[in-house]
Design an enzyme around this catalytic site. Sequence first.
Site, PDB file in Angstrom:
ATOM      1  CG  ASP A  16      54.023  42.103  55.558  1.00 55.60           C
ATOM      2  OD1 ASP A  16      52.866  42.402  55.214  1.00 55.60           O
ATOM      3  OD2 ASP A  16      54.713  41.268  54.970  1.00 55.60           O
ATOM      4  CG  ASP A  72      49.548  43.593  53.773  1.00 59.88           C
ATOM      5  OD1 ASP A  72      50.269  44.460  53.232  1.00 59.88           O
ATOM      6  OD2 ASP A  72      49.659  42.376  53.523  1.00 59.88           O
ATOM      7  CE  LYS A 125      72.350  27.004  69.130  1.00 66.00           C
ATOM      8  NZ  LYS A 125      71.680  27.098  70.453  1.00 66.00           N
TER       9      LYS A 125
END
Length: 351
Positions: free
Chosen positions: A336, A231, A281
Amino acid sequence: MTADTNISLWHRAIMSAAGTVQDAIKSLEKSSLQIVLVCDESGVLHGTITDGDIRRAILRGVSLENPSSEVINPDPITVSPDVKREAVLQMMNEKVLRQIPVVDARGILVDLHLWDHMVTNNPIENIMLIMAGGRGTRLGHHTRKCPKPMLEVGGKPMLELIIERAHARGLRKFVISLNYLGHMIEDYFGDGHNFGVQINYLKEDEPMGTAGSLSLLSPHPTLPFLVTNGDVISDINYDEILAFHAEHKAMGTMAVRQHEVNNQFGVVLTEGDVIKGFEEKPIYRSIINAGVYAFTPAVIELLSKKEHCDMPALFERIIARGERAIVYPLHETWLDVGRPEDLLAAQKLLA
């Protein structure tokens, strides 16, 4: 290779020293020569940047937005225009090089010797094992009647895209590990003749994990071999990862990627109950498994026949045995397709 007939080819690999690491990656992709030639306005060669230079920089945590000076090799091996082909090939063999710039007495770049253009380009004899036996439960209804590697992306099953891309890189011999709905894969690909490749199959009676089916390879490979999840779609150069694996004399090589997670909140830095500062952040970077591997044949000795084993456990066995287990950093396109949102993103990207 001569300057007259190939000047446009190596000119595509030239970049200004003012560029970033990301610019260097774009140059690599544009030229497909696996080298960037950093020159000034007069054409003087100031250094080179190879695929390996960038991969090592990524492992050090260098950002793609950083200046290219952080990854450049300022003292590359070069030759003058009068050096004969045989001497260049000998130098490439001794130094394990695939490219050598040609500069004149003033240091001006005049040509580029490429291994692939100087020797016959034979198909890669190494095999690729594709792990296609998983149930793909995270994809929900998409895999109820279809094995995950057969889900379509860009109008073709993912597994066909993996084989096509590997074939384009020179691979001809494939082994596919089957379990869940494996007959659908075998019916579609057959022996690989219609796809210009050779395909054999391993059939797992029970799921054997991401590494267990290596024990079923028969006969055992005599050359280093590749393994990829069924995959994972990538533009990885499989010849390069095999060369990297051999150069570092590793038993196991794992392709990895840098993964970034953005914290959506301001972080308070404390020591006990005292505020020491703030980080707004922050971005957390980590190295993740990309699901592509290279192994030496001896790795099969670390597995028992039909034993369930996952890749992390296999790499731990390699380390425990005192063998080399290394990483190969990817900067190429990589997908992926393990979750519904990944499938949707891949379908949009490759539509």
